[in-house]
Design an enzyme around this catalytic site. Structure first.
Site, mmCIF file in Angstrom:
data_model
loop_
_atom_site.group_PDB
_atom_site.id
_atom_site.type_symbol
_atom_site.label_atom_id
_atom_site.label_comp_id
_atom_site.label_asym_id
_atom_site.label_seq_id
_atom_site.Cartn_x
_atom_site.Cartn_y
_atom_site.Cartn_z
ATOM 1 N N TYR A 172 0.859 -1.191 0.000
ATOM 2 C CA TYR A 172 0.000 0.000 0.000
ATOM 3 C C TYR A 172 0.885 1.226 0.000
ATOM 4 O O TYR A 172 1.852 1.295 0.772
ATOM 5 C CB TYR A 172 -0.925 0.022 1.229
ATOM 6 C CG TYR A 172 -2.354 -0.310 0.865
ATOM 7 C CD1 TYR A 172 -3.012 0.458 -0.090
ATOM 8 C CD2 TYR A 172 -3.025 -1.370 1.438
ATOM 9 C CE1 TYR A 172 -4.318 0.156 -0.462
ATOM 10 C CE2 TYR A 172 -4.327 -1.676 1.077
ATOM 11 C CZ TYR A 172 -4.971 -0.897 0.118
ATOM 12 O OH TYR A 172 -6.252 -1.196 -0.246
ATOM 13 N N GLU B 57 -0.434 4.870 -0.655
ATOM 14 C CA GLU B 57 -1.123 6.135 -0.938
ATOM 15 C C GLU B 57 -0.170 7.304 -0.757
ATOM 16 O O GLU B 57 0.621 7.340 0.195
ATOM 17 C CB GLU B 57 -2.314 6.329 0.010
ATOM 18 C CG GLU B 57 -3.574 5.679 -0.477
ATOM 19 C CD GLU B 57 -3.848 4.393 0.241
ATOM 20 O OE1 GLU B 57 -2.864 3.682 0.572
ATOM 21 O OE2 GLU B 57 -5.031 4.093 0.469
ATOM 22 N N ASP C 203 -6.850 13.307 -25.137
ATOM 23 C CA ASP C 203 -6.855 11.906 -24.703
ATOM 24 C C ASP C 203 -6.213 11.113 -25.844
ATOM 25 O O ASP C 203 -6.852 10.824 -26.850
ATOM 26 C CB ASP C 203 -8.303 11.466 -24.471
ATOM 27 C CG ASP C 203 -8.413 10.002 -24.078
ATOM 28 O OD1 ASP C 203 -7.419 9.259 -24.251
ATOM 29 O OD2 ASP C 203 -9.492 9.589 -23.617
ATOM 30 N N THR D 236 -3.926 5.798 -21.978
ATOM 31 C CA THR D 236 -3.783 4.472 -21.394
ATOM 32 C C THR D 236 -2.382 3.988 -21.778
ATOM 33 O O THR D 236 -1.736 4.552 -22.663
ATOM 34 C CB THR D 236 -4.841 3.487 -21.935
ATOM 35 O OG1 THR D 236 -4.834 3.556 -23.359
ATOM 36 C CG2 THR D 236 -6.219 3.812 -21.409
ATOM 37 N N LYS E 220 -2.260 0.220 -25.167
ATOM 38 C CA LYS E 220 -2.688 0.110 -26.569
ATOM 39 C C LYS E 220 -1.430 0.158 -27.448
ATOM 40 O O LYS E 220 -0.596 -0.747 -27.362
ATOM 41 C CB LYS E 220 -3.711 1.208 -26.873
ATOM 42 C CG LYS E 220 -4.994 1.055 -26.024
ATOM 43 C CD LYS E 220 -6.062 2.036 -26.420
ATOM 44 C CE LYS E 220 -7.359 1.815 -25.669
ATOM 45 N NZ LYS E 220 -7.493 2.596 -24.437
ATOM 46 N N ARG F 22 -2.042 -2.852 -18.534
ATOM 47 C CA ARG F 22 -3.298 -2.088 -18.495
ATOM 48 C C ARG F 22 -3.170 -1.002 -17.445
ATOM 49 O O ARG F 22 -2.858 -1.279 -16.280
ATOM 50 C CB ARG F 22 -4.475 -2.987 -18.114
ATOM 51 C CG ARG F 22 -4.639 -4.203 -18.958
ATOM 52 C CD ARG F 22 -6.022 -4.782 -18.816
ATOM 53 N NE ARG F 22 -6.946 -3.982 -19.590
ATOM 54 C CZ ARG F 22 -7.047 -4.072 -20.920
ATOM 55 N NH1 ARG F 22 -6.310 -4.902 -21.602
ATOM 56 N NH2 ARG F 22 -7.898 -3.308 -21.569
HETATM 57 N N1 DSN Z 1 -12.169 0.236 -24.922
HETATM 58 C C1 DSN Z 1 -11.223 1.071 -25.603
HETATM 59 C C2 DSN Z 1 -11.270 0.889 -27.075
HETATM 60 O O1 DSN Z 1 -11.496 -0.233 -27.518
HETATM 61 O O2 DSN Z 1 -11.035 1.819 -27.815
HETATM 62 C C3 DSN Z 1 -11.386 2.506 -25.254
HETATM 63 O O3 DSN Z 1 -11.467 2.639 -23.885
#
Ligand code: DSN
Length: 415
Positions: free
Chosen positions: A54, A56, A200, A226, A229, A235
């Protein structure tokens, strides 16, 4: 197959499911634009004792003892992310994309404040103001759209809406939009009306980090991405901002939105950022875009209609109306031959989101496997053949076997 000795002994049922999923990933083609395969090193970092902690707070300012090593891990993640994206300040704690976006709104807005974002059905994201999402419930979003003729964002229309609505924030950066984004024009429009700029870049972060697409980071107020990707990490998500907003962003993440950060994931983010800083990552990003362009061209040759007429990034949205099937039907048929895709709305879709008129395809995952022009052309043909043979189970089986054979020549990274 994985042979985790303890897991196999203690919970063979779960070990079996994990192995079945590994087999599925190994033998099937992944064209979901938001998915990728992490490296063995990233997988290893995730499966460590850092999950036990933990912590924080932030490095040097924690609410729990025993955080010396966690501080070091988080500092490395921050330093690498700053270098990779040339960002002034980075928060590496967001658990995923939507919580990162929630923290941004919390840092800059009051509930009820006016914001502009792209409509979900035109390529935006749920967290960019959809009425059933927290963003649309808590804030007063006006949604802009892509131009119905070109399928691209028309910056004159965005300027007009901004002038009329006078938003406090403008959101750009999308989930199903295949073109370069005119970040500078967004900034000019936001400056005209006194709005904050929020990008974003979840989908294109890897391409931006590798210098293959334009970056908003040096002049936008705040940017989220994120990490799983095109960036090919675990993730999770990060937030980047100007130094002058650092305190309000950090406070919004913790204690505003989240409790304890996921330290094993932060370590894996750092490993992924290290990989993206390597020169080979640039070649990877270039190949993703090249593969996407080839896939789009091949499908166009087969009379598939790509929204906006092509792609500048890793993805494309295809309008299937002229092919006589819906996105969901295409998703189900392609599942049968071992090709994973996601159904997608098309701009001004007459069909509902659960059964929309299009599909979205992306090339980050196949590119990680090392697939290039030859395989991409083959994939376009398999897609077309599967759709044409949708009622012929025998032919679908033949395609599935061909898909599997090719996949086994391009192994996925696994421990
Ligand atoms: N779920 C993602 C996508 O497939 O683009 C976006 O959050």
């Amino acid at each position: 197959m994985l042979n985790y000795k303890n897991l196999s002994r203690q919970d063979p049922k779960m070990m079996n499911i994990i192995n079945k999923e590994m087999k599925r990933q190994s033998e099937e083609i992944e064209l979901i634009a938001s998915e990728n395969y992490v490296s063995k090193a990233v997988l290893e970092a995730m499966g460590t004792v850092l999950t036990n902690k933990y912590s924080e707070g932030y490095p040097g300012k924690r609410y729990y003892g025993g955080n010396q090593n966690i501080d070091d891990a988080e500092r490395i993640a921050i330093e690498r992310a700053k270098k990779l994206f040339k960002a002034e300040h980075v928060n590496v704690q967001p658990l995923s994309g939507s919580p990162a976006n929630a923290a941004v709104y919390m840092a800059f807005l009051q509930p009820g404040d006016k914001v502009l974002g792209l409509k979900l059905s035109h390529g935006g994201h749920l967290s960019h103001g959809h009425p059933i999402n927290f963003s649309g419930i808590l804030y007063n979003f006006t949604q802009y759209e892509v131009d119905s003729k070109t399928g691209k964002i028309n910056m004159e229309q965005v300027a007009k809406i901004a002038e009329r609505e006078k938003p406090k924030m403008i959101v750009a950066g999308y989930s199903a939009y295949s073109r370069e984004i005119e970040w500078k024009k967004f900034k000019e429009i936001a400056d005209e009306v006194g709005a904050y700029t929020f990008a974003d870049i979840a989908h294109t972060a890897g391409l931006i980090a590798a210098g293959q697409m334009d970056s908003p980071i040096s002049f936008f107020d705040v940017v989220t991405t994120t990490t799983h990707k095109t960036l090919r990490g675990p993730r999770g998500a990060i937030i980047m901002c100007k130094e002058k907003f650092a305190k309000q962003i950090d406070r919004a993440v913790f204690p505003g939105m989240q409790g304890g950060p996921h330290d094993h994931i932060i370590a894996a983010k750092a490993v992924a950022f290290g990989e993206a800083l390597n020169p080979e990552f640039k070649d990877y990003a270039k190949q993703i875009i090249l593969n996407a362009k080839i896939l789009a061209q091949e499908l166009q040759n087969l009379n598939y209609k790509i929204i906006s007429g092509g792609t500048d990034n890793h993805l494309m949205v295809i309008d299937l109306t002229n092919k006589g099937l819906t996105g969901r039907e295409a998703e189900n048929i392609l599942d049968k031959v071992g090709i994973s895709i996601s159904r997608s709305t098309i701009p001004n879709d007459l069909n509902p989101p659960m059964n929309p008129s299009g599909i979205r395809l992306g090339t980050p995952a196949i590119t990680t496997r090392g697939m290039k022009e030859k395989e991409v052309k083959q994939i376009a043909n398999w897609i077309d053949q599967a759709i044409q043979n949708k009622d012929n189970e025998k032919n679908l089986k033949i395609i599935k076997n061909e898909v599997k054979k090719t996949c086994l020549n391009f192994p996925i990274p696994s421990i």
